[in-house]
Design an enzyme around this catalytic site. Structure first.
Site, mmCIF file in Angstrom:
data_model
loop_
_atom_site.group_PDB
_atom_site.id
_atom_site.type_symbol
_atom_site.label_atom_id
_atom_site.label_comp_id
_atom_site.label_asym_id
_atom_site.label_seq_id
_atom_site.Cartn_x
_atom_site.Cartn_y
_atom_site.Cartn_z
ATOM 1 N N ARG A 44 15.649 0.931 5.629
ATOM 2 C CA ARG A 44 15.064 0.602 4.321
ATOM 3 C C ARG A 44 16.160 0.460 3.281
ATOM 4 O O ARG A 44 17.174 1.144 3.329
ATOM 5 C CB ARG A 44 14.095 1.686 3.850
ATOM 6 C CG ARG A 44 13.309 2.373 4.939
ATOM 7 C CD ARG A 44 12.593 1.385 5.838
ATOM 8 N NE ARG A 44 11.692 0.528 5.109
ATOM 9 C CZ ARG A 44 10.450 0.852 4.808
ATOM 10 N NH1 ARG A 44 9.979 2.003 5.174
ATOM 11 N NH2 ARG A 44 9.678 0.028 4.152
ATOM 12 N N LYS A 57 -1.590 7.698 1.563
ATOM 13 C CA LYS A 57 -1.799 6.267 1.734
ATOM 14 C C LYS A 57 -3.038 5.965 2.559
ATOM 15 O O LYS A 57 -3.283 4.821 2.918
ATOM 16 C CB LYS A 57 -0.572 5.647 2.411
ATOM 17 C CG LYS A 57 0.734 5.914 1.675
ATOM 18 C CD LYS A 57 1.940 5.441 2.480
ATOM 19 C CE LYS A 57 3.238 5.894 1.806
ATOM 20 N NZ LYS A 57 4.428 5.514 2.588
ATOM 21 N N PRO A 103 0.742 -1.237 0.000
ATOM 22 C CA PRO A 103 0.000 0.000 0.000
ATOM 23 C C PRO A 103 0.780 1.302 0.000
ATOM 24 O O PRO A 103 0.959 1.931 1.040
ATOM 25 C CB PRO A 103 -0.814 -0.093 1.281
ATOM 26 C CG PRO A 103 -0.056 -1.038 2.145
ATOM 27 C CD PRO A 103 0.983 -1.674 1.340
ATOM 28 N N GLU A 104 1.185 1.753 -1.132
ATOM 29 C CA GLU A 104 1.597 3.142 -1.296
ATOM 30 C C GLU A 104 0.462 3.812 -2.070
ATOM 31 O O GLU A 104 -0.548 3.162 -2.355
ATOM 32 C CB GLU A 104 2.928 3.234 -2.057
ATOM 33 C CG GLU A 104 4.078 2.542 -1.320
ATOM 34 C CD GLU A 104 5.419 2.691 -2.008
ATOM 35 O OE1 GLU A 104 5.663 3.761 -2.575
ATOM 36 O OE2 GLU A 104 6.203 1.737 -1.991
#
Length: 270
Positions: free
Chosen positions: A256, A59, A2-3
């Site tokens: 990340r 988002k 989900p972006e």
DNA sequence: CGTTATGTTCGATG
DNA sequence: GCATCGAACATAAC
């Protein structure tokens, strides 16, 4: 999943399946997803009402309820929606399920529980409270507002793209794609970008997000549908630059991983 | 067992 | 105040 592009597709999915049906019962599979609300509070607000319309900001998916108020959905890294006719088909990790009077069911799924489901009185107030910047695809988010987001900041460009308070919707995957298309190194500093680089970056924010939506973000076939020259299908260990064939490089920051082409996105010698 | 994962937040540190 | 970093949250896959 989900972006921004994925959430936009989820929004359309919800619109296509679950609008204007009376919600007969709400089943909370795991109340931790509700944050500060109790399951009974949450259910009481929704039962007997219907989803009337939806909007998305970054988002976040916001669903307007008949009468008043909004259902707010955030998907974390592993959130998803599923509509099905029989409860027996309820997928794993169902955290909240809406049972409609007509018989269908809409489930909010989330394996890792990092998302949130909640209620809000007012959509705009919710966006302010969440400290969200303008939606990255909102036409009002134009080159001028992008420049003002950059103004006075000295940060790695990738960190800036992912800062939801400056612009809402971009995550780790699409940030990599945007930087690849704009040919900028993830660690390029925003205060050292020239005018052309800034414009390219802005244009690719819009272009990449729109393209991902058009190609069906969230669908399994997304990677096959993306245009030639997109990074995402190669974005994995052992991947190569779709433009020049160079082995992709990775770097890590804030936990990340960034994938990039060391040749097309040269290190700006920070 | 260790590492990694599409997100966000919080505390420590410079 | 600004920015970065690591850890935490929670769960599974490799």
């Amino acid at each position: 999943m989900p972006e921004l592009p994925d959430v936009e597709l989820l929004r359309r999915y919800l619109d296509g399946q679950a609008l204007r049906q009376r919600i007969e019962r709400v089943h909370v599979g795991d109340a931790r997803i509700l944050a500060d609300l109790s399951a009974p509070q949450f259910a009481a607000k929704l039962e007997g009402r219907a989803f009337e319309a939806s909007r998305r900001h970054g988002k976040h998916l916001l669903v307007r309820l008949t009468g008043d108020g909004w259902l707010t959905l955030h998907f974390g890294m592993t959130g998803d929606l599923a509509y099905f006719e029989n409860v027996a088909d309820d997928p794993p990790y169902d955290r909240v399920r809406f049972d409609f009077a007509k018989g269908g069911h809409l489930a909010y799924l989330n394996r890792r529980m990092l998302g949130r489901v909640g209620l809000a009185d007012d959509a705009e107030a919710f966006i302010v409270a969440e400290q969200l910047g303008p939606d990255a695809l909102d036409p009002a988010f134009d080159i001028a507002s992008f420049e003002s987001a950059l103004d006075g900041r000295r940060r790695d460009v990738k960190a800036l793209l992912m800062d939801q308070s400056l612009m809402a919707g971009i995550g780790n995957l699409y940030a990599d794609e945007i930087l690849f298309q704009a040919r900028l190194h993830p660690r390029a500093r925003t205060d050292r970008l020239d005018r052309a680089q800034r414009r390219r970056l802005f244009e690719q924010i819009k272009e990449v997000l729109e393209t991902a939506i058009a190609c069906g973000a969230g669908a399994e076939q997304l990677l096959e549908r993306l245009p030639d020259g997109y990074l995402l299908p190669e974005r994995q260990a052992g991947g190569h630059c779709p433009r020049c064939g160079t082995a992709l490089a990775t770097l890590k920051s804030g936990g990340r991983t960034s994938y990039f082409c060391p040749r097309c996105q040269p290190d700006p010698q920070r």
